[in-house]
Design a protein around this motif. Structure first.
Motif, mmCIF file in Angstrom:
data_model
loop_
_atom_site.group_PDB
_atom_site.id
_atom_site.type_symbol
_atom_site.label_atom_id
_atom_site.label_comp_id
_atom_site.label_asym_id
_atom_site.label_seq_id
_atom_site.Cartn_x
_atom_site.Cartn_y
_atom_site.Cartn_z
ATOM 1 N N LEU A 172 0.809 -1.220 0.000
ATOM 2 C CA LEU A 172 0.000 0.000 0.000
ATOM 3 C C LEU A 172 0.844 1.273 0.000
ATOM 4 O O LEU A 172 0.342 2.343 -0.333
ATOM 5 C CB LEU A 172 -0.945 0.004 1.206
ATOM 6 N N HIS A 173 2.112 1.157 0.370
ATOM 7 C CA HIS A 173 2.997 2.328 0.421
ATOM 8 C C HIS A 173 3.892 2.437 -0.808
ATOM 9 O O HIS A 173 4.846 3.205 -0.827
ATOM 10 C CB HIS A 173 3.839 2.288 1.704
ATOM 11 N N ASP A 202 -6.874 2.792 -7.953
ATOM 12 C CA ASP A 202 -7.870 1.714 -7.941
ATOM 13 C C ASP A 202 -7.285 0.434 -7.364
ATOM 14 O O ASP A 202 -7.919 -0.247 -6.566
ATOM 15 C CB ASP A 202 -8.398 1.440 -9.361
ATOM 16 N N ARG A 203 -6.106 0.109 -7.787
ATOM 17 C CA ARG A 203 -5.448 -1.113 -7.301
ATOM 18 C C ARG A 203 -5.169 -1.009 -5.809
ATOM 19 O O ARG A 203 -5.380 -1.953 -5.061
ATOM 20 C CB ARG A 203 -4.156 -1.318 -8.089
ATOM 21 N N LEU A 204 -4.694 0.140 -5.362
ATOM 22 C CA LEU A 204 -4.426 0.332 -3.938
ATOM 23 C C LEU A 204 -5.710 0.250 -3.122
ATOM 24 O O LEU A 204 -5.717 -0.334 -2.032
ATOM 25 C CB LEU A 204 -3.715 1.670 -3.703
ATOM 26 N N ARG A 205 -6.789 0.789 -3.647
ATOM 27 C CA ARG A 205 -8.076 0.715 -2.958
ATOM 28 C C ARG A 205 -8.517 -0.741 -2.808
ATOM 29 O O ARG A 205 -8.995 -1.155 -1.755
ATOM 30 C CB ARG A 205 -9.132 1.538 -3.709
ATOM 31 N N GLN A 206 -8.315 -1.553 -3.848
ATOM 32 C CA GLN A 206 -8.668 -2.976 -3.785
ATOM 33 C C GLN A 206 -7.845 -3.698 -2.717
ATOM 34 O O GLN A 206 -8.368 -4.536 -1.986
ATOM 35 C CB GLN A 206 -8.451 -3.638 -5.149
ATOM 36 N N VAL A 207 -6.571 -3.365 -2.630
ATOM 37 C CA VAL A 207 -5.712 -3.996 -1.627
ATOM 38 C C VAL A 207 -6.162 -3.585 -0.228
ATOM 39 O O VAL A 207 -6.234 -4.427 0.679
ATOM 40 C CB VAL A 207 -4.220 -3.655 -1.863
ATOM 41 N N LYS A 208 -6.488 -2.308 -0.025
ATOM 42 C CA LYS A 208 -6.961 -1.848 1.281
ATOM 43 C C LYS A 208 -8.215 -2.604 1.705
ATOM 44 O O LYS A 208 -8.337 -3.028 2.859
ATOM 45 C CB LYS A 208 -7.269 -0.334 1.252
ATOM 46 N N ILE A 209 -9.145 -2.772 0.793
ATOM 47 C CA ILE A 209 -10.378 -3.508 1.090
ATOM 48 C C ILE A 209 -10.047 -4.947 1.468
ATOM 49 O O ILE A 209 -10.591 -5.489 2.442
ATOM 50 C CB ILE A 209 -11.349 -3.448 -0.116
ATOM 51 N N HIS A 210 -9.149 -5.564 0.730
ATOM 52 C CA HIS A 210 -8.786 -6.954 1.001
ATOM 53 C C HIS A 210 -8.111 -7.093 2.367
ATOM 54 O O HIS A 210 -8.411 -8.023 3.117
ATOM 55 C CB HIS A 210 -7.897 -7.512 -0.106
#
Length: 152
Positions: free
Chosen positions: A127-128, A134-142
């Motif tokens: 995330l950093h 969009d990809r970072l948002r998906q990782v945060k949700i996961h």
């Protein structure tokens, strides 16, 4: 010539791309990018074993070039060979500069091996790193889903 082969590959002209890559390799047999792209062509044509050979050769030519590690690690993920995927992504993690795809691939692998804490830590590291929002948002949700599962 290498740029031309990449363009040909992206346009779906596998045969022309392969010919261009072979010309590149005639001039420079140790060109890791060309060897890795040959691996991509082999995998796209359904020749996974030949692709694996090319990816490993590219890594041996330049162990700081992330792309063949990513392709190889993802290929093993797809095959559900998580132990081999972990080995490849760990090598990439040690040898390549900070790379979102390497870190993310290792996180996915660790998650598939039920190493949830390692996976969460790696996802959080990813995330950093530079990547699309969009990809970072998906990782945060996961990551949040994993944390929620862990809490239950």
């Amino acid at each position: 010539m290498l740029g031309l082969s990449i363009a040909q590959f992206r346009q779906g002209d596998a045969e022309q791309a392969k010919q261009s890559l072979e010309r590149v390799l005639q001039l420079n047999p140790r060109e890791a990018t060309a060897i890795s792209l040959l691996g991509d062509l082999e995998v796209a044509a359904g020749n996974e074993e030949a692709g694996i050979v090319d990816y490993r050769k590219a890594i041996s030519m330049d162990n700081r070039f992330a792309q063949p590690y990513i392709a190889l690690g993802n290929l093993y993920l797809k095959k559900k060979d998580f132990a081999e995927s972990e080995t490849i992504f760990k090598q990439a993690f040690e040898n390549c500069p900070v790379n979102f795809e390497v870190t993310y691939g290792l996180a996915v692998t660790e998650e598939n091996l039920s190493h949830t804490e390692k996976a969460i830590s790696l996802y959080e590291q990813a995330l950093h790193m530079p990547e699309s929002s969009d990809r970072l948002r998906q990782v945060k949700i996961h990551v949040q889903q994993l944390l929620n599962q862990r809490g239950h």
